[in-house]
Design a protein around this motif. Structure first.
Motif, PDB file in Angstrom:
ATOM      1  N   MET A  12     -10.423   4.622   1.466  1.00  0.00           N
ATOM      2  CA  MET A  12     -10.118   4.555   0.435  1.00  0.00           C
ATOM      3  C   MET A  12      -8.554   3.939   0.292  1.00  0.00           C
ATOM      4  SD  MET A  12     -13.424   3.405  -0.447  1.00  0.00           S
ATOM      5  CE  MET A  12     -12.735   2.747  -2.411  1.00  0.00           C
ATOM      6  N   VAL A  13      -8.114   2.818  -0.086  1.00  0.00           N
ATOM      7  CA  VAL A  13      -7.329   2.890  -0.369  1.00  0.00           C
ATOM      8  C   VAL A  13      -7.443   2.204  -1.821  1.00  0.00           C
ATOM      9  CG1 VAL A  13      -6.381   1.880   2.149  1.00  0.00           C
ATOM     10  CG2 VAL A  13      -7.071   0.440   0.495  1.00  0.00           C
ATOM     11  N   ASP A  14      -5.230   2.752  -2.528  1.00  0.00           N
ATOM     12  CA  ASP A  14      -5.148   2.420  -3.436  1.00  0.00           C
ATOM     13  C   ASP A  14      -5.666   0.660  -3.959  1.00  0.00           C
ATOM     14  OD1 ASP A  14      -4.204   4.594  -3.982  1.00  0.00           O
ATOM     15  OD2 ASP A  14      -1.728   3.831  -4.213  1.00  0.00           O
ATOM     16  N   HIS A  17      -8.167  -2.543  -1.353  1.00  0.00           N
ATOM     17  CA  HIS A  17      -7.216  -3.177  -0.930  1.00  0.00           C
ATOM     18  C   HIS A  17      -7.843  -3.681  -0.063  1.00  0.00           C
ATOM     19  CE1 HIS A  17      -4.702  -4.576  -4.153  1.00  0.00           C
ATOM     20  NE2 HIS A  17      -4.019  -3.029  -4.680  1.00  0.00           N
ATOM     21  N   SER A  18      -8.871  -2.606   0.887  1.00  0.00           N
ATOM     22  CA  SER A  18      -8.673  -2.804   2.397  1.00  0.00           C
ATOM     23  C   SER A  18      -9.176  -4.669   2.846  1.00  0.00           C
ATOM     24  CB  SER A  18     -10.458  -1.874   2.417  1.00  0.00           C
ATOM     25  OG  SER A  18     -11.516  -2.482   2.109  1.00  0.00           O
ATOM     26  N   GLU A  19     -10.244  -5.686   2.663  1.00  0.00           N
ATOM     27  CA  GLU A  19     -10.164  -6.141   2.940  1.00  0.00           C
ATOM     28  C   GLU A  19      -9.290  -7.399   3.224  1.00  0.00           C
ATOM     29  OE1 GLU A  19     -13.312  -9.168   0.701  1.00  0.00           O
ATOM     30  OE2 GLU A  19     -14.654  -8.336   0.113  1.00  0.00           O
ATOM     31  N   GLY A  81     -14.062  -2.734   8.608  1.00  0.00           N
ATOM     32  CA  GLY A  81     -13.669  -4.613   8.136  1.00  0.00           C
ATOM     33  C   GLY A  81     -14.576  -4.884   9.969  1.00  0.00           C
ATOM     34  N   GLN A  82     -13.925  -5.778   9.926  1.00  0.00           N
ATOM     35  CA  GLN A  82     -14.607  -6.100  11.988  1.00  0.00           C
ATOM     36  C   GLN A  82     -13.334  -6.439  12.161  1.00  0.00           C
ATOM     37  OE1 GLN A  82     -17.640  -6.476  12.378  1.00  0.00           O
ATOM     38  NE2 GLN A  82     -18.234  -7.062  14.533  1.00  0.00           N
ATOM     39  N   ALA A  83     -13.888  -6.470  13.524  1.00  0.00           N
ATOM     40  CA  ALA A  83     -12.112  -6.850  14.245  1.00  0.00           C
ATOM     41  C   ALA A  83     -12.406  -8.060  14.901  1.00  0.00           C
ATOM     42  CB  ALA A  83     -11.838  -6.115  15.773  1.00  0.00           C
ATOM     43  N   LEU A 134      -0.334  -2.838  -0.641  1.00  0.00           N
ATOM     44  CA  LEU A 134      -1.121  -2.528  -0.968  1.00  0.00           C
ATOM     45  C   LEU A 134      -2.026  -0.698  -1.011  1.00  0.00           C
ATOM     46  CD1 LEU A 134      -3.028  -5.428   1.391  1.00  0.00           C
ATOM     47  CD2 LEU A 134      -2.799  -5.512  -0.575  1.00  0.00           C
ATOM     48  N   GLY A 135      -1.095  -0.444  -0.598  1.00  0.00           N
ATOM     49  CA  GLY A 135      -1.095   0.874  -1.398  1.00  0.00           C
ATOM     50  C   GLY A 135      -1.717   2.006   0.166  1.00  0.00           C
ATOM     51  N   ASP A 136      -1.780   1.108   1.390  1.00  0.00           N
ATOM     52  CA  ASP A 136      -2.351   2.139   2.309  1.00  0.00           C
ATOM     53  C   ASP A 136      -0.638   2.975   3.482  1.00  0.00           C
ATOM     54  OD1 ASP A 136      -3.261   2.982   4.751  1.00  0.00           O
ATOM     55  OD2 ASP A 136      -4.684   1.364   5.157  1.00  0.00           O
ATOM     56  N   PRO A 137      -0.507   3.715   2.740  1.00  0.00           N
ATOM     57  CA  PRO A 137       0.686   4.230   3.653  1.00  0.00           C
ATOM     58  C   PRO A 137       0.357   4.857   5.270  1.00  0.00           C
ATOM     59  CG  PRO A 137      -0.198   6.005   2.653  1.00  0.00           C
ATOM     60  CD  PRO A 137      -0.303   4.637   2.310  1.00  0.00           C
ATOM     61  N   ASP A 138      -0.867   4.417   5.477  1.00  0.00           N
ATOM     62  CA  ASP A 138      -0.998   4.839   7.173  1.00  0.00           C
ATOM     63  C   ASP A 138      -0.691   3.406   8.085  1.00  0.00           C
ATOM     64  OD1 ASP A 138      -1.489   7.619   6.838  1.00  0.00           O
ATOM     65  OD2 ASP A 138      -3.858   6.846   6.184  1.00  0.00           O
ATOM     66  N   THR A 139      -1.812   2.507   7.507  1.00  0.00           N
ATOM     67  CA  THR A 139      -1.627   1.622   7.589  1.00  0.00           C
ATOM     68  C   THR A 139       0.372   0.673   7.873  1.00  0.00           C
ATOM     69  OG1 THR A 139      -3.452   0.616   7.346  1.00  0.00           O
ATOM     70  CG2 THR A 139      -1.967  -1.437   7.827  1.00  0.00           C
ATOM     71  N   ALA A 140       0.891   0.934   7.574  1.00  0.00           N
ATOM     72  CA  ALA A 140       2.315   1.166   6.978  1.00  0.00           C
ATOM     73  C   ALA A 140       2.888   2.025   7.843  1.00  0.00           C
ATOM     74  CB  ALA A 140       2.995   0.748   5.539  1.00  0.00           C
TER      75      ALA A 140
END
Length: 164
Positions: A12-14, A17-19, A81-83, A134-140
């Motif tokens: 889960m992201v803050d 905002h996963s989409e 999601g889907q890649a 978007l609150g996702d430090p891992d993706t950042a």
């Protein structure tokens, strides 16, 4: 629900905002696939006095980009999601300029790649900021690692333009 099953759920992201993150990652997947194959185009077709060095450099850069392709795709799926990583999907979605298919000389390939790597690197930096917002430090963090590697790749490419 047991603890083991919880580990399999998408993170889960803050603000959930996963989409938006998946869309961001798929855009990067398309751009990265395109840049990887543009780099491979240069690798296959380079000619001239610096052939061997450029041939090897372009192949190393391609291999690095292929790793990032996998990272972006897997992160998108990890977020639920889907890649979208087919060549056709990437070609339709890529924001990079088309590669000059008539390029032969090393200097022409280097210039074409410098232009595209610079554009790509700018977009990766913007993606760092967007992932953070978007609150996702891992993706950042993923984008930061790509940015660092692309800065080095761009430096290696621009070094071939010295003295031109």
């Amino acid at each position: 629900m047991n603890k083991h099953h919880e580990l399999l759920d998408p993170p889960m992201v803050d603000g959930n905002h996963s989409e938006e993150l998946v869309a961001l990652l798929n855009q990067s997947l398309a751009d990265t696939l395109d840049l990887a194959y543009q780099t491979k185009q240069a690798h296959w077709n380079v000619k001239g006095p610096n052939f061997y060095g450029l041939h090897l450099l372009f192949d190393q850069l391609y291999i690095q980009l292929a790793t990032f392709v996998d990272d972006f795709a897997e992160r998108a799926v990890t977020l639920g999601g889907q890649a979208f990583g087919t060549i056709r999907a990437a070609g339709a979605a890529s924001r990079l300029d088309e590669y000059p298919l008539d390029a032969r000389k090393g200097a022409v390939h280097v210039k074409a790649l410098v232009d595209r790597y610079a554009d790509y690197t700018t977009r990766v930096r913007a993606a760092i900021e967007k992932a953070e917002k978007l609150g996702d430090p891992d993706t950042a963090d993923l984008y930061t690692a790509v940015s660092r590697a692309m800065d080095k790749a761009l430096w290696m490419l621009t070094s071939h333009q010295e003295g031109d």
